[in-house]
Scaffold this motif. Structure first.
Motif, short mmCIF file in Angstrom:
data_model
loop_
_atom_site.label_atom_id
_atom_site.label_comp_id
_atom_site.label_asym_id
_atom_site.label_seq_id
_atom_site.Cartn_x
_atom_site.Cartn_y
_atom_site.Cartn_z
N GLN A 1 53.35 5.20 8.06
CA GLN A 1 53.12 5.85 9.34
C GLN A 1 54.44 6.46 9.81
O GLN A 1 55.42 5.74 10.04
CB GLN A 1 52.63 4.82 10.37
CG GLN A 1 52.34 5.40 11.74
CD GLN A 1 51.13 6.31 11.75
OE1 GLN A 1 50.13 6.02 11.09
NE2 GLN A 1 51.21 7.40 12.48
N GLN B 1 56.06 14.43 5.77
CA GLN B 1 54.79 13.85 6.23
C GLN B 1 53.91 13.50 5.04
O GLN B 1 53.27 12.43 5.03
CB GLN B 1 54.07 14.83 7.15
CG GLN B 1 54.73 14.97 8.51
CD GLN B 1 53.93 15.83 9.47
OE1 GLN B 1 52.77 15.54 9.72
NE2 GLN B 1 54.54 16.87 10.01
N LYS C 1 52.57 9.78 3.90
CA LYS C 1 51.13 9.57 3.76
C LYS C 1 50.80 8.99 2.38
O LYS C 1 50.02 8.04 2.25
CB LYS C 1 50.38 10.88 3.97
CG LYS C 1 48.87 10.74 3.94
CD LYS C 1 48.19 12.07 4.25
CE LYS C 1 46.66 11.92 4.23
NZ LYS C 1 45.98 13.21 4.52
#
Length: 248
Positions: free
Chosen positions: A124, A115, A119
């Motif tokens: 996304q 994640q 980022k």
């Protein structure tokens, strides 16, 4: 291990080649240990192990390294048994897709790291486990053109389960469905005994996104950061890299 070799050939990495090879072999070792721990150390009776060993051999992983990984997984410690595969995907600049294949013994760690990587790349992240429609899973064999006549090899491959045959630069590329890959490779092995440039089941984009050179280079820098994570085995993308290959 940036997916298909035609992308991995991009010289976007820095540092010593030995260090890069060492990291690649370490990731192969993990994959070999997982397959051997689950299905045994005999490649003749363990198709998953046979698949990853063929891929590692095509990338020049030493025999001793392969045997060591199998021994670790089939010994008392059963190394590799706790690793689980998890797949992430996401969309980055210009609609480029990254498909991230992980092998991890810590789901919380890999989830947080992936994640964070998306980022930082301005991307996304999608639903865990989903495969974007822009990727097809295919078996691929790459063979040097100097080794065999094109028409002879093409006819033999198509007769033995290949779906497609392409002539690209210095190599022939033979494609198959994942289910036919080992049978096709075994037939070619038996007849020719080739050393392959690539021999694996992989994800290939069915459509590519073309960005300008600066944006492409930036995404390749982010790709390196994904690949440097120890839990990430492979990263596939659908960037058109012709813009950065023009001056190679």
């Amino acid at each position: 291990m940036a997916g298909h070799s035609k992308w991995a050939n991009i010289k976007h990495r820095k540092g010593a080649q030995d260090a890069i090879r060492g990291k690649i072999f370490a990731k192969f070792s993990k994959e070999i240990m997982v397959a051997a721990a689950k299905g045994g150390g005999d490649i003749d009776t363990n198709p998953a192990l046979r698949m990853v060993v063929s891929k590692a051999r095509a990338k020049s992983m030493p025999k001793a390294n392969i045997e060591k990984a199998i021994a670790k997984a089939t010994g008392a410690s059963k190394e590799g048994i706790d690793f689980k595969e998890v797949i992430y995907s996401g969309t980055l600049a210009g609609g480029v897709n990254f498909l991230v294949i992980c092998l991890t013994d810590n789901m919380n760690r890999v989830s947080a790291n992936v994640q964070s990587l998306f980022k930082k790349a301005g991307g996304q992240i999608g639903k865990q486990g989903s495969i974007p429609y822009v990727f097809d899973q295919k078996g691929i064999l790459e063979i040097e053109k100097s080794l065999v006549d094109e028409e002879e090899l093409m006819l033999f491959a198509l007769e033995n389960g290949a779906d497609d045959f392409k002539s690209e630069n210095e190599f022939y590329e033979i494609y198959s469905s994942p289910s036919n890959f080992l049978e096709l490779k075994n037939a070619i092995d038996k007849k020719y005994g080739f050393e392959y440039k690539t021999a694996e089941v992989t994800y290939i984009p069915n459509q590519e996104i073309q960005l300008d050179k600066e944006k492409t280079q930036k995404l390749l820098e982010h790709l390196e950061k994904f690949e440097d994570d120890d839990d990430i085995q492979e990263v596939f993308h659908n960037m058109d890299l012709s813009v950065v290959l023009e001056n190679d």
